[in-house]
Design an enzyme around this catalytic site. Structure first.
Site, mmCIF file in Angstrom:
data_model
loop_
_atom_site.group_PDB
_atom_site.id
_atom_site.type_symbol
_atom_site.label_atom_id
_atom_site.label_comp_id
_atom_site.label_asym_id
_atom_site.label_seq_id
_atom_site.Cartn_x
_atom_site.Cartn_y
_atom_site.Cartn_z
ATOM 1 N N GLU A 1 0.883 -1.177 0.000
ATOM 2 C CA GLU A 1 0.000 0.000 0.000
ATOM 3 C C GLU A 1 0.913 1.218 0.000
ATOM 4 O O GLU A 1 1.455 1.601 1.040
ATOM 5 C CB GLU A 1 -0.887 -0.016 1.261
ATOM 6 C CG GLU A 1 -1.848 -1.195 1.316
ATOM 7 C CD GLU A 1 -3.121 -0.947 0.513
ATOM 8 O OE1 GLU A 1 -3.409 0.215 0.177
ATOM 9 O OE2 GLU A 1 -3.819 -1.935 0.216
ATOM 10 N N CYS B 1 -1.857 9.659 2.568
ATOM 11 C CA CYS B 1 -1.440 9.024 1.303
ATOM 12 C C CYS B 1 -2.375 9.373 0.159
ATOM 13 O O CYS B 1 -1.933 9.482 -0.978
ATOM 14 C CB CYS B 1 -1.350 7.515 1.478
ATOM 15 S SG CYS B 1 -2.884 6.789 2.050
HETATM 16 P P1 NAD Z 1 7.789 4.988 7.399
HETATM 17 O O1 NAD Z 1 9.076 5.745 7.287
HETATM 18 O O2 NAD Z 1 7.090 4.950 8.697
HETATM 19 O O3 NAD Z 1 8.085 3.527 6.882
HETATM 20 C C1 NAD Z 1 7.091 2.544 6.820
HETATM 21 C C2 NAD Z 1 7.526 1.313 7.586
HETATM 22 O O4 NAD Z 1 8.714 0.781 7.007
HETATM 23 C C3 NAD Z 1 7.850 1.598 9.054
HETATM 24 O O5 NAD Z 1 7.235 0.608 9.863
HETATM 25 C C4 NAD Z 1 9.350 1.525 9.083
HETATM 26 O O6 NAD Z 1 9.846 1.120 10.341
HETATM 27 C C5 NAD Z 1 9.678 0.528 8.034
HETATM 28 N N1 NAD Z 1 11.031 0.704 7.495
HETATM 29 C C6 NAD Z 1 11.688 1.879 7.311
HETATM 30 N N2 NAD Z 1 12.916 1.651 6.782
HETATM 31 C C7 NAD Z 1 13.032 0.303 6.627
HETATM 32 C C8 NAD Z 1 14.051 -0.550 6.114
HETATM 33 N N3 NAD Z 1 15.216 -0.079 5.648
HETATM 34 N N4 NAD Z 1 13.820 -1.880 6.105
HETATM 35 C C9 NAD Z 1 12.643 -2.365 6.547
HETATM 36 N N5 NAD Z 1 11.645 -1.597 7.039
HETATM 37 C C10 NAD Z 1 11.824 -0.297 7.086
HETATM 38 O O7 NAD Z 1 6.741 5.524 6.399
HETATM 39 P P2 NAD Z 1 6.988 6.273 5.063
HETATM 40 O O8 NAD Z 1 7.648 5.369 4.087
HETATM 41 O O9 NAD Z 1 7.539 7.632 5.302
HETATM 42 O O10 NAD Z 1 5.439 6.443 4.675
HETATM 43 C C11 NAD Z 1 5.034 7.429 3.851
HETATM 44 C C12 NAD Z 1 4.604 6.814 2.526
HETATM 45 O O11 NAD Z 1 3.592 5.871 2.766
HETATM 46 C C13 NAD Z 1 4.038 7.829 1.581
HETATM 47 O O12 NAD Z 1 4.505 7.539 0.288
HETATM 48 C C14 NAD Z 1 2.559 7.551 1.653
HETATM 49 O O13 NAD Z 1 1.842 7.934 0.511
HETATM 50 C C15 NAD Z 1 2.523 6.094 1.883
HETATM 51 N N6 NAD Z 1 1.290 5.695 2.538
HETATM 52 C C16 NAD Z 1 0.452 4.889 1.880
HETATM 53 C C17 NAD Z 1 -0.746 4.522 2.454
HETATM 54 C C18 NAD Z 1 -1.712 3.603 1.781
HETATM 55 O O14 NAD Z 1 -2.621 3.140 2.446
HETATM 56 N N7 NAD Z 1 -1.559 3.316 0.495
HETATM 57 C C19 NAD Z 1 -1.060 4.991 3.717
HETATM 58 C C20 NAD Z 1 -0.160 5.812 4.366
HETATM 59 C C21 NAD Z 1 1.028 6.152 3.773
#
Ligand code: NAD
Length: 465
Positions: free
Chosen positions: A210, A244
């Protein structure tokens, strides 16, 4: 064996024992999650306030209540979703019965981001439980107060042999990803999604991703300007733009650009007053890195006018970024190259709806697309000629509160979906079962194939029915 490996082994034992399969267990756990949301509301609201400056009513409406309502839907539908589904058997194969039997996958992992940290963690967990799985949730370290609150509440309310939270950042997630899961459900950005998918590939574990992207809002010339502006402003600036499915940028018919921008500004003032920093309904940016990233988008330029907001009104120490509207934005500007994920709204004029469609189609497929128009044929043209995870006509972001609309991306905005029955199916294997009595059993199908028999066999197997 490390602690995480021990936890996964414990959950696998639980799953293998059949403990999570009975509907009674699934329903009891879903009711427990509702109790967690009800009784833990204050604790979760405080944590969300601390992490993101979310107003308690916004936290309730967009996170806790959304999960709770979906659980009600699950509870009312679970028995019918889990029932074997009948499939048609062609005449030539009768007598026989064909069924599709949903079965739980096993032990699943749900990795959540920080922006709606309760909803995006607990809702997939609820679906995993509804489908009869054992499940581990991994909240984002970037919303640490909420992560801690969920770890405490899940341990208190949920069955510890089958449902667990593992807190931590990349290191802990890497350790988790080394384990074999039966499904991985990841919400977040596309870079980590690639890491998750690579780790999953080692075990051939299926994934749901997602993700996000630049979701456009298209404003046709034939539009209710004020209604469109109000809904765009709500969708864009709720959770300080860290949503998102927020409209990332506007493509507006050039003949209505000026009045539309005026109404965006008027609605912003109605929502958050002349000083949004003082509004209890306007939040903050999650951390310094993201704050700096947003300032960087503004610093890079590529636009002619800051209509309202801007970095001069920002306050790094409070991680306050004002609602910002940009005009005269060059499509090559930095702010148009990546998902903004913050309260900055570029407005780009276009000659007509066809030009808006071409603009969208020249870029990655977005998670959502919004079209505002009183003209049904214009709106339908946009829907027909563009591809996006979901879309709305004359509204924005609330499509995900309709349980029967699957929620997910396409292309760079993700793969797979959930909510409603699709959520149940995401965490199920749909097993095809054919059940046929041994008699009658005409010898036609079996060798040796003589000429006449072969001719007959071809005719029978080609027959429809
Ligand atoms: P985030 O930085 O919290 O990362 C998401 C998860 O990945 C966290 O649990 C984090 O601990 C883990 N993570 C981070 N680095 C990692 C690594 N190297 N290895 C393994 N796991 C790791 O969140 P984010 O990426 O900043 O989220 C923002 C993005 O998410 C935006 O692009 C947003 O559009 C998208 N998003 C999508 C939805 C949806 O439902 N489609 C909802 C919310 C956010």
């Amino acid at each position: 064996m490390n602690e995480i490996a021990k936890l996964v082994a414990k959950l696998r034992d639980t799953f293998d024992s059949g403990h999570t399969r009975p509907h009674a267990w699934r329903k009891q756990q879903l009711k427990q999650m509702k109790a967690l949301l009800r009784e833990g509301e204050d604790e979760l609201a405080r944590a969300l306030q601390e992490d993101l400056g979310k107003a308690p009513i916004e936290a309730w409406a967009t996170e806790l209540n959304l999960v709770s309502r979906e659980i009600d839907h699950m509870l009312s539908k679970l028995d019918s979703w889990a029932k074997p589904r009948r499939a048609h058997v062609p005449l030539v194969m009768q007598p026989a019965k064909a069924r599709i039997i949903p079965e739980p996958l096993g032990v699943v992992l749900v990795i959540a981001p920080w922006n709606y940290p309760v909803q995006l963690q607990l809702l997939p967990i609820a679906f995993a439980i509804a489908a009869g799985n054992a499940v581990i949730g991994k909240p984002s370290e970037l919303a640490p107060a909420t992560s801690g609150a969920m770890a405490r509440l899940v341990a208190k309310y949920m069955d510890p042999d089958a449902v667990a939270i593992v807190e931590g950042a990349a290191e802990e997630t890497t350790t988790l990803l080394a384990e074999r899961f039966d499904h991985i459900f990841y919400t977040g950005g596309p870079n980590v999604a690639r890491i998750v998918m690579e780790a999953a590939a080692k075990h051939l574990t299926p994934v749901t991703l997602e993700l996000g992207g630049k979701s456009p809002a298209i404003i046709d010339r034939n539009v209710d300007l004020d209604g469109a502006a109000r809904r765009v402003v709500y969708g864009k600036f709720v959770n300080t733009g860290q949503t998102c499915v927020a409209p990332d940028y506007i493509l507006v018919d050039q003949s209505v650009e000026r009045p539309f921008v005026d109404r965006l500004v008027a609605n912003l003032k109605t929502f958050y007053g002349d000083d949004p920093k003082a509004s209890k309904d306007y939040g903050k940016i999650v951390n310094d890195r993201h704050f700096g990233r947003l300032v960087g988008l503004l610093d890079a330029g590529g636009y002619q006018e800051t209509v309202i907001g801007g970095k001069d009104k920002a306050d790094a120490s409070a991680r306050y970024m004002p609602p910002t509207i940009l005009r005269g934005v060059d499509p090559n500007a930095k702010v148009m190259q990546e998902e903004i994920f913050g309260p900055i709204l570029p407005v780009i004029p276009v000659p007509d709806v066809d030009a808006a469609i071409s603009f969208v189609n020249a870029r990655e497929k977005p998670l959502s697309l919004y079209v505002f128009s009183k003209d049904k044929s214009a709106a339908n043209k946009v829907l027909r000629r563009t591809s996006s995870g979901s879309a709305c006509v004359n509204t924005a972001i609330i499509q995900l509160a309709v349980p029967e609309l699957p929620f997910g991306g396409v292309g760079e905005s993700g793969m797979g979906a959930y909510h409603g029955k699709r959520g149940f199916d995401t965490f199920s294997h749909l097993k095809s079962v054919l059940d046929k009595p041994t008699k009658p059993d005409p010898p036609l199908l079996y060798p040796p194939y003589k000429k006449v028999r072969e001719r007959l066999l071809r005719r029978v197997l080609k027959a429809r029915g």
